[in-house]
Scaffold this active site. Sequence first.
Site, PDB file in Angstrom:
ATOM      1  N   ARG A  50       0.526  -1.340   0.017  1.00  0.00           N
ATOM      2  CA  ARG A  50      -0.101   0.275  -0.024  1.00  0.00           C
ATOM      3  C   ARG A  50       0.822   1.310  -0.160  1.00  0.00           C
ATOM      4  O   ARG A  50       0.377   2.195  -0.701  1.00  0.00           O
ATOM      5  CB  ARG A  50      -1.290   0.365   1.266  1.00  0.00           C
ATOM      6  CG  ARG A  50      -2.388  -1.158   1.537  1.00  0.00           C
ATOM      7  CD  ARG A  50      -2.717  -1.362   2.011  1.00  0.00           C
ATOM      8  NE  ARG A  50      -1.835  -1.449   3.054  1.00  0.00           N
ATOM      9  CZ  ARG A  50      -1.630  -1.529   4.605  1.00  0.00           C
ATOM     10  NH1 ARG A  50      -2.888  -1.232   5.343  1.00  0.00           N
ATOM     11  NH2 ARG A  50      -1.233  -1.679   5.946  1.00  0.00           N
ATOM     12  N   LYS A 149       1.644 -19.849   4.746  1.00  0.00           N
ATOM     13  CA  LYS A 149       1.145 -19.616   5.736  1.00  0.00           C
ATOM     14  C   LYS A 149       1.018 -18.630   6.618  1.00  0.00           C
ATOM     15  O   LYS A 149       0.984 -17.583   6.781  1.00  0.00           O
ATOM     16  CB  LYS A 149       1.850 -20.886   6.600  1.00  0.00           C
ATOM     17  CG  LYS A 149       2.894 -20.139   6.810  1.00  0.00           C
ATOM     18  CD  LYS A 149       3.897 -21.041   7.327  1.00  0.00           C
ATOM     19  CE  LYS A 149       3.108 -20.954   9.302  1.00  0.00           C
ATOM     20  NZ  LYS A 149       4.127 -20.596  10.140  1.00  0.00           N
ATOM     21  N   LYS A 183      13.471 -27.232   2.177  1.00  0.00           N
ATOM     22  CA  LYS A 183      14.861 -27.563   2.572  1.00  0.00           C
ATOM     23  C   LYS A 183      15.524 -28.913   2.833  1.00  0.00           C
ATOM     24  O   LYS A 183      14.788 -29.624   2.285  1.00  0.00           O
ATOM     25  CB  LYS A 183      14.284 -27.213   3.903  1.00  0.00           C
ATOM     26  CG  LYS A 183      14.497 -26.539   5.135  1.00  0.00           C
ATOM     27  CD  LYS A 183      13.863 -26.866   6.928  1.00  0.00           C
ATOM     28  CE  LYS A 183      13.945 -25.697   6.959  1.00  0.00           C
ATOM     29  NZ  LYS A 183      14.568 -24.486   7.449  1.00  0.00           N
ATOM     30  N   GLU A 217      13.799 -24.365  18.243  1.00  0.00           N
ATOM     31  CA  GLU A 217      14.723 -22.155  18.164  1.00  0.00           C
ATOM     32  C   GLU A 217      14.771 -22.031  19.536  1.00  0.00           C
ATOM     33  O   GLU A 217      14.346 -21.986  20.880  1.00  0.00           O
ATOM     34  CB  GLU A 217      13.171 -21.548  17.692  1.00  0.00           C
ATOM     35  CG  GLU A 217      12.742 -22.877  16.208  1.00  0.00           C
ATOM     36  CD  GLU A 217      12.091 -21.740  15.190  1.00  0.00           C
ATOM     37  OE1 GLU A 217      12.309 -20.669  14.226  1.00  0.00           O
ATOM     38  OE2 GLU A 217      10.221 -21.446  16.270  1.00  0.00           O
ATOM     39  N   ASP A 236       1.498 -22.660  14.303  1.00  0.00           N
ATOM     40  CA  ASP A 236       2.770 -22.363  13.375  1.00  0.00           C
ATOM     41  C   ASP A 236       3.575 -23.318  13.167  1.00  0.00           C
ATOM     42  O   ASP A 236       4.280 -23.270  12.023  1.00  0.00           O
ATOM     43  CB  ASP A 236       3.339 -20.820  14.869  1.00  0.00           C
ATOM     44  CG  ASP A 236       4.169 -20.906  13.749  1.00  0.00           C
ATOM     45  OD1 ASP A 236       4.385 -19.784  12.266  1.00  0.00           O
ATOM     46  OD2 ASP A 236       5.729 -20.102  14.445  1.00  0.00           O
ATOM     47  N   HIS A 241       4.833 -27.726   9.072  1.00  0.00           N
ATOM     48  CA  HIS A 241       5.791 -27.928   9.142  1.00  0.00           C
ATOM     49  C   HIS A 241       6.092 -29.611   9.705  1.00  0.00           C
ATOM     50  O   HIS A 241       6.671 -30.476   9.143  1.00  0.00           O
ATOM     51  CB  HIS A 241       7.176 -27.108   9.935  1.00  0.00           C
ATOM     52  CG  HIS A 241       7.270 -25.695   9.591  1.00  0.00           C
ATOM     53  ND1 HIS A 241       6.857 -25.850   7.753  1.00  0.00           N
ATOM     54  CD2 HIS A 241       7.036 -25.081  10.851  1.00  0.00           C
ATOM     55  CE1 HIS A 241       7.193 -23.929   8.052  1.00  0.00           C
ATOM     56  NE2 HIS A 241       7.018 -23.911   9.559  1.00  0.00           N
ATOM     57  N   LYS A 341       9.809 -22.254  21.077  1.00  0.00           N
ATOM     58  CA  LYS A 341      10.749 -21.141  20.846  1.00  0.00           C
ATOM     59  C   LYS A 341      11.531 -21.022  22.331  1.00  0.00           C
ATOM     60  O   LYS A 341      10.533 -21.126  23.880  1.00  0.00           O
ATOM     61  CB  LYS A 341       9.487 -19.542  20.602  1.00  0.00           C
ATOM     62  CG  LYS A 341       9.081 -19.625  19.536  1.00  0.00           C
ATOM     63  CD  LYS A 341       9.266 -18.844  18.464  1.00  0.00           C
ATOM     64  CE  LYS A 341       8.428 -18.547  16.980  1.00  0.00           C
ATOM     65  NZ  LYS A 341       8.767 -18.910  16.384  1.00  0.00           N
TER      66      LYS A 341
HETATM   67  N1  LIG Z   1       8.637 -12.706   8.228  1.00  0.00           N
HETATM   68  C1  LIG Z   1       8.574 -14.724   8.078  1.00  0.00           C
HETATM   69  O1  LIG Z   1      10.006 -15.426   8.330  1.00  0.00           O
HETATM   70  C2  LIG Z   1       7.645 -15.429   7.590  1.00  0.00           C
HETATM   71  C3  LIG Z   1       5.962 -14.836   7.243  1.00  0.00           C
HETATM   72  N2  LIG Z   1       4.975 -15.672   6.506  1.00  0.00           N
HETATM   73  C4  LIG Z   1       4.020 -16.019   6.388  1.00  0.00           C
HETATM   74  O2  LIG Z   1       4.549 -14.670   5.092  1.00  0.00           O
HETATM   75  C5  LIG Z   1       3.152 -12.933   5.627  1.00  0.00           C
HETATM   76  C6  LIG Z   1       3.497 -11.816   5.808  1.00  0.00           C
HETATM   77  O3  LIG Z   1       4.734 -11.773   6.795  1.00  0.00           O
HETATM   78  P1  LIG Z   1       5.592 -10.669   6.868  1.00  0.00           P
HETATM   79  O4  LIG Z   1       6.463 -10.239   5.591  1.00  0.00           O
HETATM   80  O5  LIG Z   1       5.987 -11.670   8.123  1.00  0.00           O
HETATM   81  O6  LIG Z   1       4.903  -9.559   7.064  1.00  0.00           O
HETATM   82  P2  LIG Z   1       5.251  -8.131   7.425  1.00  0.00           P
HETATM   83  O7  LIG Z   1       3.859  -7.142   8.954  1.00  0.00           O
HETATM   84  O8  LIG Z   1       6.347  -8.498   7.764  1.00  0.00           O
HETATM   85  O9  LIG Z   1       4.652  -7.408   5.607  1.00  0.00           O
HETATM   86  C7  LIG Z   1       3.266  -7.683   5.522  1.00  0.00           C
HETATM   87  C8  LIG Z   1       3.495  -7.307   3.989  1.00  0.00           C
HETATM   88  O10 LIG Z   1       2.295  -6.941   3.085  1.00  0.00           O
HETATM   89  C9  LIG Z   1       1.683  -5.470   2.802  1.00  0.00           C
HETATM   90  N3  LIG Z   1       0.409  -5.490   3.252  1.00  0.00           N
HETATM   91  C10 LIG Z   1      -0.227  -5.018   4.012  1.00  0.00           C
HETATM   92  N4  LIG Z   1      -1.435  -5.282   4.079  1.00  0.00           N
HETATM   93  C11 LIG Z   1      -1.922  -5.135   2.614  1.00  0.00           C
HETATM   94  C12 LIG Z   1      -3.053  -4.809   1.584  1.00  0.00           C
HETATM   95  N5  LIG Z   1      -4.163  -4.300   1.819  1.00  0.00           N
HETATM   96  N6  LIG Z   1      -2.913  -4.614   0.293  1.00  0.00           N
HETATM   97  C13 LIG Z   1      -1.023  -4.557   0.078  1.00  0.00           C
HETATM   98  N7  LIG Z   1       0.225  -5.138   1.033  1.00  0.00           N
HETATM   99  C14 LIG Z   1      -0.842  -4.880   2.378  1.00  0.00           C
HETATM  100  C15 LIG Z   1       2.581  -4.572   4.206  1.00  0.00           C
HETATM  101  O11 LIG Z   1       2.996  -3.044   3.206  1.00  0.00           O
HETATM  102  P3  LIG Z   1       2.013  -1.726   3.533  1.00  0.00           P
HETATM  103  O12 LIG Z   1       1.685  -1.625   4.914  1.00  0.00           O
HETATM  104  O13 LIG Z   1       3.134  -0.566   2.917  1.00  0.00           O
HETATM  105  O14 LIG Z   1       0.770  -2.332   2.888  1.00  0.00           O
HETATM  106  C16 LIG Z   1       3.863  -4.989   3.639  1.00  0.00           C
HETATM  107  O15 LIG Z   1       4.803  -5.395   2.379  1.00  0.00           O
HETATM  108  C17 LIG Z   1       2.098 -13.395   6.760  1.00  0.00           C
HETATM  109  O16 LIG Z   1       0.689 -14.695   6.556  1.00  0.00           O
HETATM  110  C18 LIG Z   1       3.579 -14.533   7.186  1.00  0.00           C
HETATM  111  O17 LIG Z   1       2.791 -15.353   8.354  1.00  0.00           O
HETATM  112  C19 LIG Z   1       5.327 -17.344   6.691  1.00  0.00           C
HETATM  113  C20 LIG Z   1       7.001 -17.391   6.888  1.00  0.00           C
HETATM  114  C21 LIG Z   1       7.236 -17.121   7.748  1.00  0.00           C
HETATM  115  O1  LIG Z   2       6.964 -20.657  10.041  1.00  0.00           O
HETATM  116  C1  LIG Z   2       8.154 -20.586  10.576  1.00  0.00           C
HETATM  117  O2  LIG Z   2       9.122 -21.336  10.786  1.00  0.00           O
HETATM  118  C2  LIG Z   2      10.083 -20.282  11.581  1.00  0.00           C
HETATM  119  C3  LIG Z   2      11.349 -21.310  11.603  1.00  0.00           C
HETATM  120  O3  LIG Z   2      11.718 -21.562  10.671  1.00  0.00           O
HETATM  121  P1  LIG Z   2      13.622 -22.169  10.166  1.00  0.00           P
HETATM  122  O4  LIG Z   2      13.501 -22.408   8.895  1.00  0.00           O
HETATM  123  O5  LIG Z   2      13.543 -21.360  11.217  1.00  0.00           O
HETATM  124  O6  LIG Z   2      13.352 -23.990  11.000  1.00  0.00           O
HETATM  125  C4  LIG Z   2       9.800 -19.808  12.948  1.00  0.00           C
HETATM  126  O7  LIG Z   2      10.365 -19.057  13.379  1.00  0.00           O
HETATM  127  C5  LIG Z   2       8.107 -19.206  12.725  1.00  0.00           C
HETATM  128  O8  LIG Z   2       7.754 -18.711  13.602  1.00  0.00           O
HETATM  129  C6  LIG Z   2       7.516 -19.671  11.667  1.00  0.00           C
HETATM  130  O9  LIG Z   2       6.199 -18.797  11.614  1.00  0.00           O
END
Ligand SMILES: NC(=O)C1=CN([C@@H]2O[C@H](COP(=O)(O)OP(=O)(O)OC[C@H]3O[C@@H](n4cnc5c(N)ncnc54)[C@H](OP(=O)(O)O)[C@@H]3O)[C@@H](O)[C@H]2O)C=CC1
Ligand SMILES: O=C1O[C@H](COP(=O)(O)O)[C@@H](O)[C@H](O)[C@H]1O
Length: 490
Positions: A50, A149, A183, A217, A236, A241, A341
Amino acid sequence: MATIIPVESFDCAVFGGTGDLAMRKLLPALFHRFLDRQFPDDSRIIGASRREVSDDTYRGLAEEALRRHVPPERFDLDEVRRFCAMLGHERVDGRAGDGFDGLARRLQDAPDKVRVFYMATSPDLQGPISRNLAAAKLVTTRSRVVPEKPIGRDLASARRSMDEVATAFSEAQTFRIDHYLGKETVQNLLALRFANPLIERTWNTDAIDHVQITVAETVGLEERGGYYDEFGAGRDMLLGHMLQLLCLLAMECPTSLDADAVRDEKVRILRSLRPMTAADLRSATVRGQYTEGAIGGRPVPGYLADLGGERRSTTETFALVRAEIANWRWGGTPFYLRTGKRMATKMSQVVVFFRAPRFSVFPADAGELQPNALIIRLQPDEGIRLAVMAKQPGPGGLRLSPTELDLSFETAFRTRYPDAYERLLMDVVRGNQTLFMRRDEVEAGWAWMDPILAGWAADPQPPRPYAAGSWGPSASVALIERDGRSWRDD
Ligand SMILES: NC(=O)C1=CN([C@@H]2O[C@H](COP(=O)(O)OP(=O)(O)OC[C@H]3O[C@@H](n4cnc5c(N)ncnc54)[C@H](OP(=O)(O)O)[C@@H]3O)[C@@H](O)[C@H]2O)C=CC1
Ligand SMILES: O=C1O[C@H](COP(=O)(O)O)[C@@H](O)[C@H](O)[C@H]1O
């Protein structure tokens, strides 16, 4: 040197392209694949979120992210800039539907190219983004969607979410990601089992006493408190996993490595999991929540403090379940699934404990015969060890000692282990769904987990406390010891 099979040129829109997952995992993964020339440089990667971010600013953000998340020996500024030239950003609101016309303008010149829509946004946006993509006529026959996820909070909401995505994308276009399947060491479970008759012939309840699967972790909430407190370790980690690991360990040999042949076998395992009764929840599961402690000599706060200190929460940060697979191969062999964790060390490992010998020819003073165990280290220090008994060298009598056959993958293969997302993203482009979850797989996982999660939610007893830096609540040790077994943590 690993063989790199090139993929064709593609366009990839990353919803949530400015978020943590995109910056920390997805862009570095694509950069590594670019560096190995796995895809042509007329591919395009468009961050969609956004905020108002120009293409140049987005390239700058990506360059910074790569500097942080790519190891120095792979960080070459010229290559980084060539990679970043493929990037752009479009201001899109996936929920309100704004900005999809801009995305369409960017993609319109290449309607026949593979199009990937990666949903790295909160899960409740998966439906709205899909509908808006369809309304903007962005979904072509060569389009693929990658929902991250979590998919739902329970079976009913997972079904609703998948139904919404299915209004725009067919099942064959849907690549539900579970990064554990990408992996190398997890994929190696298939090679270990089905390329080695020595192992496969003993892979059943006749020979195997029990299996321990641990994903420990040391990290706490990181910046994801809002998400984590709503989902907890059960949803989670256990649901996706760990059940995937269980499936790969327990499934029958598929008829081929085709996506559906592999996924059919995984679904059979999930459907064979013995449902948990209310009584089982007390005897076969443990929930925990970390309190303050120390990890690596550094004091760390407890979960509630990590959450901000103002909230009370009964979310579990540790979960243990003794799963039983009600089928011919595995009846009588429990699988202990344990994750947490802020544990003592970061370690993901499977330990397969073989049954004790039925008879010993050795005299009592030769030493206790310990059962064989196959220790499969998924991360870090990837490798496989086999615990065996051997004769202690020496001229005296015949004394036995436990020892190990040790195969370290680092020494054996001397190659960089690609991050899971590298493999998975390339599989999306080439249209290979083997390492992605089919709808019935997601449903079968939830169907087994729903009663466990509902039972935990209704339990008046809060999760058991455990000190950060430990191996979880003492009840997790008591549970396995009641079964006459003990954890192997090394
Ligand atoms: N981070 C991780 O390590 C992991 C994350 N996930 C999954 O990935 C997904 C994202 O996680 P993560 O990156 O941590 O989250 P973040 O909060 O860091 O990022 C969210 C992103 O979504 C965008 N966003 C939010 N609302 C909207 C909208 N209405 N339209 C378009 N874009 C939008 C935000 O930008 P803006 O606010 O500018 O719109 C931002 O780029 C989640 O489902 C999470 O569960 C899964 C495994 C690991
Ligand atoms: O999806 C997830 O995985 C990470 C752990 O991933 P790893 O590759 O580092 O083993 C976990 O920390 C996180 O909570 C979960 O959303």
